[in-house]
Design a protein around this motif. Structure first.
Motif: not given
Length: 125
Positions: A97-110, A66-76
């Motif tokens: 597994f993959y790299r993604l550009r975070l759309s909401d860094p605030g989600e990391l706080d959870g 599952y995605a730990p945060v929201s974002g757009e995948v930049v590389e698998g």
């Protein structure tokens, strides 16, 4: 400088700037056993926090990642397609597994930090 966070579903994310590298933890790969197949998301795919983002199959079971945060995948991680055992050998390193550009860094706080994740895993035994 990078920050590493963990989920209770045993994913990790290492964040550098606005890009996060995602994989499964050593604990998760140990529970799965020998990994025989990995399906990673394609670049350009948008993921929502908590949504299924990848699949990992072992000799014992198939499991969603599952995605730990929201974002757009930049590389698998294409290396996993050729050599899924990288997940067993280096789950928190080359077996990402993959790299993604975070759309909401605030989600990391959870998410959990390393100490909180270790406490969580110890509580599972």
């Amino acid at each position: 400088m990078s920050t590493v966070k963990y989920t209770k579903d045993h994913e990790w994310i290492r964040v550098e700037g606005d890009v996060g590298t995602v994989g499964i933890t050593d604990y998760a790969q140990g529970q799965l056993g020998d990994v025989v197949f990995v399906e990673v998301p394609e670049a350009g795919r948008t993921l929502s926090k908590g949504a299924e983002s990848a699949v990992v199959e072992s000799v014992k079971a198939a499991s969603e990642v599952y995605a730990p945060v929201s974002g757009e995948v930049v590389e698998g991680n294409a290396a996993l397609v050729d050599d899924p055992s990288l997940v067993n050998a280096a789950a928190e390193g080359e077996g990402w597994f993959y790299r993604l550009r975070l759309s909401d860094p605030g989600e990391l706080d959870g998410l959990l930090d390393e100490a909180a994740y270790k406490d969580f895993v110890e509580g599972l035994h």
